[in-house]
Design a protein around this motif. Structure first.
Motif, PDB file in Angstrom:
ATOM      1  N   ALA A 281      66.777 -14.849  48.634  1.00 35.98           N
ATOM      2  CA  ALA A 281      65.322 -14.934  48.820  1.00 35.98           C
ATOM      3  C   ALA A 281      64.621 -15.513  47.590  1.00 35.98           C
ATOM      4  N   PHE A 282      65.214 -15.342  46.421  1.00 34.10           N
ATOM      5  CA  PHE A 282      64.504 -15.709  45.196  1.00 34.10           C
ATOM      6  C   PHE A 282      65.148 -16.842  44.401  1.00 34.10           C
ATOM      7  N   LYS A 283      66.431 -17.052  44.592  1.00 39.91           N
ATOM      8  CA  LYS A 283      67.171 -17.918  43.667  1.00 39.91           C
ATOM      9  C   LYS A 283      66.608 -19.332  43.572  1.00 39.91           C
ATOM     10  N   ASP A 284      66.284 -19.897  44.698  1.00 47.56           N
ATOM     11  CA  ASP A 284      65.812 -21.286  44.699  1.00 47.56           C
ATOM     12  C   ASP A 284      64.291 -21.399  44.748  1.00 47.56           C
ATOM     13  N   SER A 285      63.640 -20.297  44.445  1.00 53.09           N
ATOM     14  CA  SER A 285      62.183 -20.293  44.488  1.00 53.09           C
ATOM     15  C   SER A 285      61.602 -21.110  43.332  1.00 53.09           C
ATOM     16  N   ASP A 286      60.511 -21.798  43.620  1.00 60.84           N
ATOM     17  CA  ASP A 286      59.803 -22.503  42.549  1.00 60.84           C
ATOM     18  C   ASP A 286      59.026 -21.527  41.684  1.00 60.84           C
ATOM     19  N   LEU A 287      58.748 -20.379  42.266  1.00 57.96           N
ATOM     20  CA  LEU A 287      57.899 -19.412  41.568  1.00 57.96           C
ATOM     21  C   LEU A 287      58.701 -18.491  40.655  1.00 57.96           C
ATOM     22  N   TRP A 288      59.885 -18.092  41.096  1.00 60.90           N
ATOM     23  CA  TRP A 288      60.632 -17.055  40.389  1.00 60.90           C
ATOM     24  C   TRP A 288      61.838 -17.596  39.630  1.00 60.90           C
ATOM     25  N   THR A 289      62.011 -17.084  38.415  1.00 57.18           N
ATOM     26  CA  THR A 289      63.258 -17.287  37.682  1.00 57.18           C
ATOM     27  C   THR A 289      64.101 -16.058  37.964  1.00 57.18           C
TER      28      THR A 289
END
Lengths: 350, 72
Positions: free
Chosen positions: B38-46
């Motif tokens: 859910a988060f790995k490829d997010s532009d928002l989250w590292t």
């Protein structure tokens, strides 16, 4: 959110304890930081195992984000108001340095499918307490009742807001200080506040008897109130919901889970209002958590005297007695009611 | 722009709502994989990399939001 660099951390392995000090019983906590590691604030509060929304909300989180952004824009001119918020010198810099956690790896590589071996945040507090216990050091109230909720002082916050008072308990320290519902807390002990968690940080580190200056905004004006912390005020806290209570039970009850009797049940058992009466709800079955079972305790027993103490206590109060008065390997006499008959048992402290 | 906003909101909601203890029972591995996906490829989250976040904050001058989410 887009104004922040957002980082998600999902493991305690290698967690920088010189930076991340928070209520380790939480499963969700947020920090607002400058890139130079200066802390603007914390977010994340929980008072029970009930739904998290009792203590937190999206609107409240948004207000905390806005408050943190404001602090960022005022930085470094506001450095003085942030000084007290910074982490204290920890006993160890990462969890793996605690003796109880040395078997864990500093980092797990999920790409290599290392899904086990994660250090859960609550294990940091467990490790701190185990270190004290193994050294035969008594727990302080701060060790025993961490991150106290402001409602212990009669100050109830509205989770829909950043740090706004929802109600005040009559006759409480907060009432004596002059707080009112609707007050918006700006700072406490000189620390700028972005959340209830920030208030808890101040309280967590405050000494008994301290007089804390609190800056409040009320009707578009600001005023300073003084909140006085009575001696022993933390001891009314309930820690039984916390994940770390599991290890306290190992130490204090040999794995027994205890629950309060209702007023009717007290009457039926012939127990006075001011008398200790905690029923054994669960008996641990494995390892050190089976010590209660091995000592002869049974589900349904009612503890009416613990180490000579027969005054009314909660399970949390009993944990405090065991860890503040008694030491590792002490043997504690306990009287229970079983089928209406008194029975004396002895429990080893662990 | 709308897609980015919706996506960011969704990730905030996931970050937030996953606090609830009422999550569907899953084994730990599944929970971690789902969280990472859910988060790995997010532009928002590292994801799970504090140093990378600090480096980005230094570069951009933005403040940091660090969420610690213990997956039970």
């Amino acid at each position: 959110m887009n104004e922040f660099v957002c980082v998600r951390l999902i493991q305690g392995n290698g967690l920088d304890l010189t930076l991340f000090q928070f209520d380790y019983d939480l499963t969700f906590a947020a920090f607002f930081l400058n890139a130079d590691r200066t802390l603007y604030g914390r977010y994340g509060t929980r008072s029970s195992l009930k739904e998290a929304e009792v203590d937190m909300s999206m609107p409240g989180f948004r207000e905390a984000l806005s408050a943190a952004l404001k602090l960022h824009r005022g930085y470094p001119d506001n450095r003085e108001a942030l000084a007290g918020k910074q982490a204290l010198e920890p006993r160890f810099k990462v969890p793996e340095e605690f003796p109880a956690l040395r078997e864990f790896k500093l980092k797990l590589d999920y790409e290599k499918k290392e899904f086990n071996g994660c250090i859960h945040c609550h294990q940091v507090r467990d490790a701190e307490r185990k270190l004290l216990r193994d050294r035969n050091e008594s727990f302080s109230d701060r060790d025993m009742f961490p991150w106290p909720m402001p409602d212990l002082l009669g100050l109830v916050f509205d989770p829909e807001h950043r740090a706004t008072v929802k109600s005040i308990a009559n006759g409480s320290p907060a009432a004596r200080a002059g707080f009112r519902a609707g007050d918006d807390l700006v700072s406490m002990s000189g620390q700028a506040l972005v959340s209830t968690a920030d208030v808890q940080w101040v309280l967590h580190n405050a000494a008994d008897g301290a007089k804390l200056p609190v800056r409040v905004r009320r009707d578009d004006r600001e005023a300073t109130l003084t909140l006085e912390l009575p001696t022993g005020w933390r001891r009314a806290a309930d820690v039984s919901w916390r994940p770390t209570s599991w290890d306290l039970r190992r130490m204090a009850t040999g794995g027994l889970v205890l629950e309060n009797l209702t007023d009717d049940e007290r009457r039926d058992a012939g127990v006075k209002d001011d008398q200790l009466a905690l029923r054994v709800k669960y008996v641990g079955q494995f390892g050190a958590h089976a010590a209660g079972r091995d000592a002869g305790f049974q589900k349904g027993d009612i503890v009416i005297e613990y180490d000579g103490v027969s005054k009314r206590l909660t399970e949390s109060g009993l944990f405090a007695h065991a860890t503040q008065v008694r030491k590792l390997r002490d043997r504690v006499p306990i009287t229970v009611l079983r089928n209406g008959e008194k029975k004396k048992l002895t429990l080893p402290m662990q | 722009m709308l897609r980015a906003t919706v996506s960011a909101s969704w990730l905030i909601a996931v970050a937030w709502l996953s606090v609830s203890t009422a999550a569907v029972a899953q084994d730990r591995k599944t929970k971690i994989v789902n969280d990472r996906d859910a988060f790995k490829d997010s532009d928002l989250w590292t994801y799970n990399n504090l140093d990378a976040g600090i480096a980005q904050a230094k570069k951009t001058g933005r403040p940091m939001l660090v969420v610690l989410r213990c997956i039970p």
